[in-house]
Design a protein around this motif. Structure first.
Motif, PDB file in Angstrom:
ATOM      1  N   LEU A 115     -13.791  30.592  22.846  1.00 17.63           N
ATOM      2  CA  LEU A 115     -15.098  30.080  22.861  1.00 17.63           C
ATOM      3  C   LEU A 115     -16.290  30.897  22.692  1.00 17.63           C
ATOM      4  O   LEU A 115     -17.230  30.753  21.881  1.00 17.63           O
ATOM      5  CB  LEU A 115     -15.011  29.065  23.786  1.00 17.63           C
ATOM      6  CG  LEU A 115     -14.050  27.725  23.506  1.00 17.63           C
ATOM      7  CD1 LEU A 115     -13.695  27.028  24.999  1.00 17.63           C
ATOM      8  CD2 LEU A 115     -14.454  26.835  22.602  1.00 17.63           C
ATOM      9  N   VAL A 116     -16.151  31.946  23.554  1.00 18.82           N
ATOM     10  CA  VAL A 116     -17.158  32.836  23.495  1.00 18.82           C
ATOM     11  C   VAL A 116     -17.347  33.553  22.203  1.00 18.82           C
ATOM     12  O   VAL A 116     -18.303  33.692  21.608  1.00 18.82           O
ATOM     13  CB  VAL A 116     -16.978  33.989  24.474  1.00 18.82           C
ATOM     14  CG1 VAL A 116     -17.981  35.210  24.269  1.00 18.82           C
ATOM     15  CG2 VAL A 116     -17.214  33.372  26.014  1.00 18.82           C
ATOM     16  N   GLU A 117     -16.265  33.901  21.711  1.00 18.29           N
ATOM     17  CA  GLU A 117     -16.254  34.428  20.017  1.00 18.29           C
ATOM     18  C   GLU A 117     -16.640  33.447  19.355  1.00 18.29           C
ATOM     19  O   GLU A 117     -17.388  33.979  18.218  1.00 18.29           O
ATOM     20  CB  GLU A 117     -14.910  35.003  19.901  1.00 18.29           C
ATOM     21  CG  GLU A 117     -14.610  35.999  18.735  1.00 18.29           C
ATOM     22  CD  GLU A 117     -15.311  37.262  19.301  1.00 18.29           C
ATOM     23  OE1 GLU A 117     -15.188  38.400  18.325  1.00 18.29           O
ATOM     24  OE2 GLU A 117     -15.843  37.595  20.260  1.00 18.29           O
ATOM     25  N   THR A 118     -16.402  32.250  19.162  1.00 22.56           N
ATOM     26  CA  THR A 118     -16.726  31.263  18.300  1.00 22.56           C
ATOM     27  C   THR A 118     -18.370  31.115  18.084  1.00 22.56           C
ATOM     28  O   THR A 118     -19.097  31.260  17.204  1.00 22.56           O
ATOM     29  CB  THR A 118     -16.268  30.098  18.501  1.00 22.56           C
ATOM     30  OG1 THR A 118     -14.677  30.129  18.785  1.00 22.56           O
ATOM     31  CG2 THR A 118     -16.523  29.059  17.590  1.00 22.56           C
ATOM     32  N   VAL A 119     -18.801  31.130  19.486  1.00 18.59           N
ATOM     33  CA  VAL A 119     -20.190  31.096  19.672  1.00 18.59           C
ATOM     34  C   VAL A 119     -21.043  32.463  18.983  1.00 18.59           C
ATOM     35  O   VAL A 119     -21.761  32.314  18.216  1.00 18.59           O
ATOM     36  CB  VAL A 119     -20.744  30.973  21.004  1.00 18.59           C
ATOM     37  CG1 VAL A 119     -22.035  31.135  21.135  1.00 18.59           C
ATOM     38  CG2 VAL A 119     -20.493  29.558  21.622  1.00 18.59           C
ATOM     39  N   HIS A 120     -20.388  33.567  19.499  1.00 12.35           N
ATOM     40  CA  HIS A 120     -20.851  34.820  19.159  1.00 12.35           C
ATOM     41  C   HIS A 120     -20.994  35.071  17.413  1.00 12.35           C
ATOM     42  O   HIS A 120     -22.189  35.352  16.853  1.00 12.35           O
ATOM     43  CB  HIS A 120     -20.063  35.986  19.707  1.00 12.35           C
ATOM     44  CG  HIS A 120     -20.613  37.418  19.283  1.00 12.35           C
ATOM     45  ND1 HIS A 120     -21.533  37.883  19.861  1.00 12.35           N
ATOM     46  CD2 HIS A 120     -20.202  38.399  18.453  1.00 12.35           C
ATOM     47  CE1 HIS A 120     -21.711  39.409  19.293  1.00 12.35           C
ATOM     48  NE2 HIS A 120     -20.950  39.279  18.298  1.00 12.35           N
ATOM     49  N   LEU A 130     -18.730  27.620  30.383  1.00  9.92           N
ATOM     50  CA  LEU A 130     -18.113  26.925  29.006  1.00  9.92           C
ATOM     51  C   LEU A 130     -18.904  25.885  28.853  1.00  9.92           C
ATOM     52  O   LEU A 130     -19.253  25.502  27.734  1.00  9.92           O
ATOM     53  CB  LEU A 130     -16.621  26.751  29.245  1.00  9.92           C
ATOM     54  CG  LEU A 130     -15.746  27.884  29.092  1.00  9.92           C
ATOM     55  CD1 LEU A 130     -14.222  27.395  29.501  1.00  9.92           C
ATOM     56  CD2 LEU A 130     -15.839  28.484  28.269  1.00  9.92           C
ATOM     57  N   ALA A 131     -19.512  25.074  30.003  1.00  6.96           N
ATOM     58  CA  ALA A 131     -19.914  23.739  29.709  1.00  6.96           C
ATOM     59  C   ALA A 131     -21.473  24.441  29.212  1.00  6.96           C
ATOM     60  O   ALA A 131     -21.943  23.761  28.566  1.00  6.96           O
ATOM     61  CB  ALA A 131     -20.236  23.185  31.114  1.00  6.96           C
ATOM     62  N   THR A 132     -21.735  25.355  29.578  1.00  5.96           N
ATOM     63  CA  THR A 132     -23.219  25.837  28.921  1.00  5.96           C
ATOM     64  C   THR A 132     -23.211  26.502  27.822  1.00  5.96           C
ATOM     65  O   THR A 132     -23.990  26.148  26.885  1.00  5.96           O
ATOM     66  CB  THR A 132     -23.686  27.153  29.774  1.00  5.96           C
ATOM     67  OG1 THR A 132     -23.428  26.772  31.201  1.00  5.96           O
ATOM     68  CG2 THR A 132     -25.187  27.734  29.555  1.00  5.96           C
ATOM     69  N   LEU A 133     -21.972  26.679  27.319  1.00  2.00           N
ATOM     70  CA  LEU A 133     -21.744  27.244  25.919  1.00  2.00           C
ATOM     71  C   LEU A 133     -22.140  26.205  24.911  1.00  2.00           C
ATOM     72  O   LEU A 133     -22.284  26.370  23.750  1.00  2.00           O
ATOM     73  CB  LEU A 133     -20.336  27.726  25.766  1.00  2.00           C
ATOM     74  CG  LEU A 133     -20.001  29.302  26.061  1.00  2.00           C
ATOM     75  CD1 LEU A 133     -18.502  29.624  25.482  1.00  2.00           C
ATOM     76  CD2 LEU A 133     -20.863  30.101  25.112  1.00  2.00           C
TER      77      LEU A 133
END
Ligand SMILES: Cc1cc2nc3c(=O)[nH]c(=O)nc-3n(C[C@H](O)[C@H](O)[C@H](O)COP(=O)(O)OP(=O)(O)OC[C@H]3O[C@@H](n4cnc5c(N)ncnc54)[C@H](O)[C@@H]3O)c2cc1C
Length: 246
Positions: A132-137, A162-165
């Motif tokens: 998920l961090v990679e998807t946002v990045h 994750l909720a913040t993402l």
């Protein structure tokens, strides 16, 4: 789990550790310059100087919870009364340990228009944090729905991050659910109960055409696989990773 070409063994130093949930810690290590991986992959982490004998030995498979776009390597685990976990939790910072990897094909498809449903139990969240961090990045366009189950909110590692993402990626929905109504220390206003087909249909519009990723203790993974198959999800649309030892 692929171990076709045995990757090199790296000697890396522990730079930081922090408690990220109840009896759960994250460990940060230097990232070797030539170490590349895909979100979802795992490493074999070895404590060469484990003095006390551990029936499971001095190596554990641990998923990289850090994203490939992040500087350091990070793993997260429940701290239990095993020699391995005690040493991990107590060894001095700067201690050098060995890592081997990356291993595994539990990764997101590069292109896929289907909704991708991520079902996590407890510490099974680690590959999904990386994804998920990679998807946002990279501002990837995957349509992702995470349903993340824990007993109590204080057990849920990375839940608030994750909720913040979600705010940074409107293709991503994060649902936390707590399975135990009593005995917790933090209040919870969100979803409650185990992940079942009713909860799935509440958050996933087209359940029958989605792609499913399931991670957690073996019993939970088995139960969720059976549930998905019982509502007609083909085996080919279900990918899972069992965290043995839980
Ligand atoms: C691909 C993969 C990725 C993983 N990623 C993570 C992660 O990100 N975070 C995390 O916390 N854990 C992860 N695990 C699980 C991890 O490897 C350990 O098993 C777990 O952390 C428990 O370690 P422990 O020292 O607390 O207990 P252990 O002493 O390892 O295990 C506790 C009990 O489980 C039994 N057990 C252990 N391994 C097995 C096995 N392979 N088969 C059957 N019984 C077994 C032991 O006999 C013992 O009774 C992963 C496992 C796999 C396979």
């Amino acid at each position: 789990m692929g171990k076709l070409n045995t990757p090199p063994i790296y000697h890396v130093a522990l730079r930081k550790r922090e408690e990220i949930a109840k009896e759960t810690m994250a460990f940060y290590f230097d990232r070797p310059a030539d170490f590349t991986f895909t979100a979802g992959q795992f490493i074999d982490l070895s404590l060469p100087n484990l003095s006390t004998s551990d029936p499971e030995g001095h190596t554990r498979a641990l998923t990289l919870a850090s994203a490939p776009s992040e500087q350091q390597l990070m793993v997260a685990t429940r701290i239990r009364d095993t020699a391995f976990k005690r040493m991990l939790a107590e060894m001095p910072l700067e201690t050098t340990i060995n890592i081997e990897g990356p291993f595994g094909q539990f990764t997101l498809p590069s292109e896929d228009s289907r909704t991708i449903v991520l079902l996590a139990g407890g510490i099974g969240i680690t590959p999904f944090r990386s994804m998920l961090v990679e998807t946002v990045h990279h501002k990837l366009s995957h349509h992702l729905i995470l349903i993340y189950s824990n007993r109590h909110p204080e057990d849920a590692a990375f839940l608030y991050e994750l909720a913040t993402l979600q705010k940074e990626n409107n293709h991503f929905t994060c649902i936390g659910t707590m399975t135990s109504q009593n005995g917790g220390t933090e209040t919870w206003e969100g979803e409650t109960g185990r992940i079942d087909h009713v909860m799935l249909r509440k958050y996933v519009k087209k359940t029958e055409t989605a792609l499913y990723y399931v991670v957690g203790p073996p019993a939970m993974v088995d139960g969720l696989r059976k549930m998905l198959e019982s509502i007609g999800i083909p085996k080919t649309s279900i990918r899972s990773e069992e965290f043995m030892g839980y």
